[in-house]
Design a protein around this motif. Structure first.
Motif: not given
Length: 141
Positions: A36-62
Protein backbone atom coordinates in the motif's frame (compact mmCIF):
# COMPACT_ATOMS: atom_id res chain seq x y z
CA UNK A 1 -6.04 23.24 -2.02
CA UNK A 2 -7.91 24.20 1.12
CA UNK A 3 -6.29 23.51 4.44
CA UNK A 4 -7.18 24.29 8.03
CA UNK A 5 -4.68 24.40 10.87
CA UNK A 6 -5.34 21.97 13.68
CA UNK A 7 -3.73 21.40 17.05
CA UNK A 8 -0.53 19.34 17.10
CA UNK A 9 -0.85 15.69 16.17
CA UNK A 10 -0.76 13.14 18.96
CA UNK A 11 1.93 10.56 18.38
CA UNK A 12 -0.28 7.80 19.79
CA UNK A 13 -2.87 8.47 17.06
CA UNK A 14 -0.21 8.44 14.36
CA UNK A 15 1.31 5.22 15.69
CA UNK A 16 -2.06 3.51 16.03
CA UNK A 17 -2.79 4.29 12.38
CA UNK A 18 0.72 3.26 11.33
CA UNK A 19 0.10 -0.09 13.01
CA UNK A 20 -3.16 -0.50 11.12
CA UNK A 21 -1.39 0.46 7.89
CA UNK A 22 1.30 -2.19 8.53
CA UNK A 23 -1.42 -4.77 9.17
CA UNK A 24 -3.02 -3.94 5.81
CA UNK A 25 0.43 -4.01 4.18
CA UNK A 26 1.03 -7.53 5.50
CA UNK A 27 -2.27 -8.70 4.02
CA UNK A 28 -1.39 -7.21 0.66
CA UNK A 29 2.12 -8.66 0.65
CA UNK A 30 0.83 -12.10 1.73
CA UNK A 31 -1.45 -12.21 -1.31
CA UNK A 32 1.20 -11.01 -3.76
CA UNK A 33 -0.31 -7.55 -4.16
CA UNK A 34 1.66 -4.34 -4.35
CA UNK A 35 2.40 -2.80 -0.96
CA UNK A 36 0.00 0.00 0.00
CA UNK A 37 0.92 3.61 -0.61
CA UNK A 38 1.69 5.86 2.38
CA UNK A 39 -0.08 9.09 1.47
CA UNK A 40 -0.28 10.74 4.91
CA UNK A 41 2.72 12.92 5.71
CA UNK A 42 1.69 12.97 9.40
CA UNK A 43 1.73 9.19 9.69
CA UNK A 44 4.86 8.95 7.56
CA UNK A 45 6.55 11.43 9.93
CA UNK A 46 5.73 9.05 12.82
CA UNK A 47 7.21 6.21 10.75
CA UNK A 48 10.41 8.24 10.26
CA UNK A 49 10.63 8.90 14.01
CA UNK A 50 10.22 5.17 14.64
CA UNK A 51 12.99 4.42 12.14
CA UNK A 52 15.41 6.37 14.35
CA UNK A 53 15.34 3.37 16.74
CA UNK A 54 15.91 0.24 14.62
CA UNK A 55 15.02 -2.14 17.46
CA UNK A 56 11.75 -0.33 18.22
CA UNK A 57 10.93 -0.21 14.50
CA UNK A 58 11.56 -3.95 14.10
CA UNK A 59 9.42 -4.73 17.16
CA UNK A 60 6.60 -2.43 15.97
CA UNK A 61 6.44 -3.83 12.45
CA UNK A 62 6.66 -7.40 13.75
CA UNK A 63 3.83 -6.71 16.21
CA UNK A 64 1.54 -5.22 13.55
CA UNK A 65 2.60 -6.97 10.35
CA UNK A 66 4.02 -10.22 11.69
CA UNK A 67 7.37 -9.41 10.09
CA UNK A 68 9.99 -6.75 9.62
CA UNK A 69 8.98 -4.09 7.10
CA UNK A 70 11.30 -1.56 5.52
CA UNK A 71 10.53 2.02 4.55
CA UNK A 72 10.87 2.00 0.78
CA UNK A 73 11.00 5.21 -1.27
CA UNK A 74 8.35 4.74 -3.95
CA UNK A 75 6.94 7.93 -5.45
CA UNK A 76 3.64 8.10 -7.23
CA UNK A 77 0.22 9.61 -7.45
CA UNK A 78 -3.24 8.33 -8.17
CA UNK A 79 -5.94 6.17 -6.67
CA UNK A 80 -5.13 4.77 -3.21
CA UNK A 81 -6.10 1.14 -3.66
CA UNK A 82 -6.03 -0.13 -0.08
CA UNK A 83 -8.81 2.01 1.40
CA UNK A 84 -11.52 -0.66 1.01
CA UNK A 85 -9.39 -3.20 2.91
CA UNK A 86 -8.81 -0.64 5.67
CA UNK A 87 -12.53 0.20 5.92
CA UNK A 88 -13.50 -3.48 6.15
CA UNK A 89 -11.06 -3.95 9.02
CA UNK A 90 -11.32 -0.65 10.90
CA UNK A 91 -14.10 1.53 9.49
CA UNK A 92 -13.71 4.88 7.70
CA UNK A 93 -10.31 6.55 7.55
CA UNK A 94 -9.92 9.03 10.40
CA UNK A 95 -8.89 12.63 9.82
CA UNK A 96 -5.23 11.90 10.67
CA UNK A 97 -4.85 10.32 7.21
CA UNK A 98 -5.53 13.74 5.69
CA UNK A 99 -3.25 15.60 8.09
CA UNK A 100 0.13 16.97 7.08
CA UNK A 101 3.28 16.58 9.17
CA UNK A 102 2.86 20.20 10.34
CA UNK A 103 -0.61 19.44 11.76
CA UNK A 104 -2.66 21.12 9.02
CA UNK A 105 -5.58 19.16 7.61
CA UNK A 106 -6.24 18.92 3.89
CA UNK A 107 -9.95 19.63 4.32
CA UNK A 108 -10.61 19.38 0.59
CA UNK A 109 -9.21 15.84 0.35
CA UNK A 110 -10.98 14.81 3.56
CA UNK A 111 -14.33 16.13 2.27
CA UNK A 112 -13.82 14.38 -1.08
CA UNK A 113 -13.12 11.09 0.72
CA UNK A 114 -16.19 11.48 2.93
CA UNK A 115 -18.31 12.21 -0.14
CA UNK A 116 -16.98 9.51 -2.48
CA UNK A 117 -15.25 6.94 -0.26
CA UNK A 118 -12.20 7.23 -2.51
CA UNK A 119 -8.77 8.73 -2.01
CA UNK A 120 -6.62 10.13 -4.80
CA UNK A 121 -3.26 11.37 -3.56
CA UNK A 122 0.49 11.58 -3.96
CA UNK A 123 2.85 9.35 -2.01
CA UNK A 124 6.57 8.96 -1.65
CA UNK A 125 6.97 5.65 0.16
CA UNK A 126 5.55 2.22 0.85
CA UNK A 127 6.44 -0.63 3.17
CA UNK A 128 8.54 -3.46 1.77
CA UNK A 129 9.50 -6.81 3.26
CA UNK A 130 12.56 -6.44 5.47
CA UNK A 131 15.88 -8.16 5.09
CA UNK A 132 16.85 -7.85 8.74
CA UNK A 133 18.54 -4.48 8.35
CA UNK A 134 16.57 -1.38 9.26
CA UNK A 135 18.45 1.77 8.40
CA UNK A 136 16.69 5.09 8.91
CA UNK A 137 16.69 7.34 5.90
CA UNK A 138 18.38 10.71 6.21
CA UNK A 139 15.85 13.50 6.42
CA UNK A 140 16.35 17.19 6.20
CA UNK A 141 14.77 19.35 8.83
Amino acid sequence: MSRATQSPIHTSTELAELGRFFSIAARFLDTGQTAPQMFSTAIDAAWHRLLEDPEAHAAFTTQHAGRLLRHSPVKGEGFISWITAYEKAYGPLPQIWFTEADGSVNTEALARYRETGQVWAEWDCSPAPGDGDVVPEKTTA
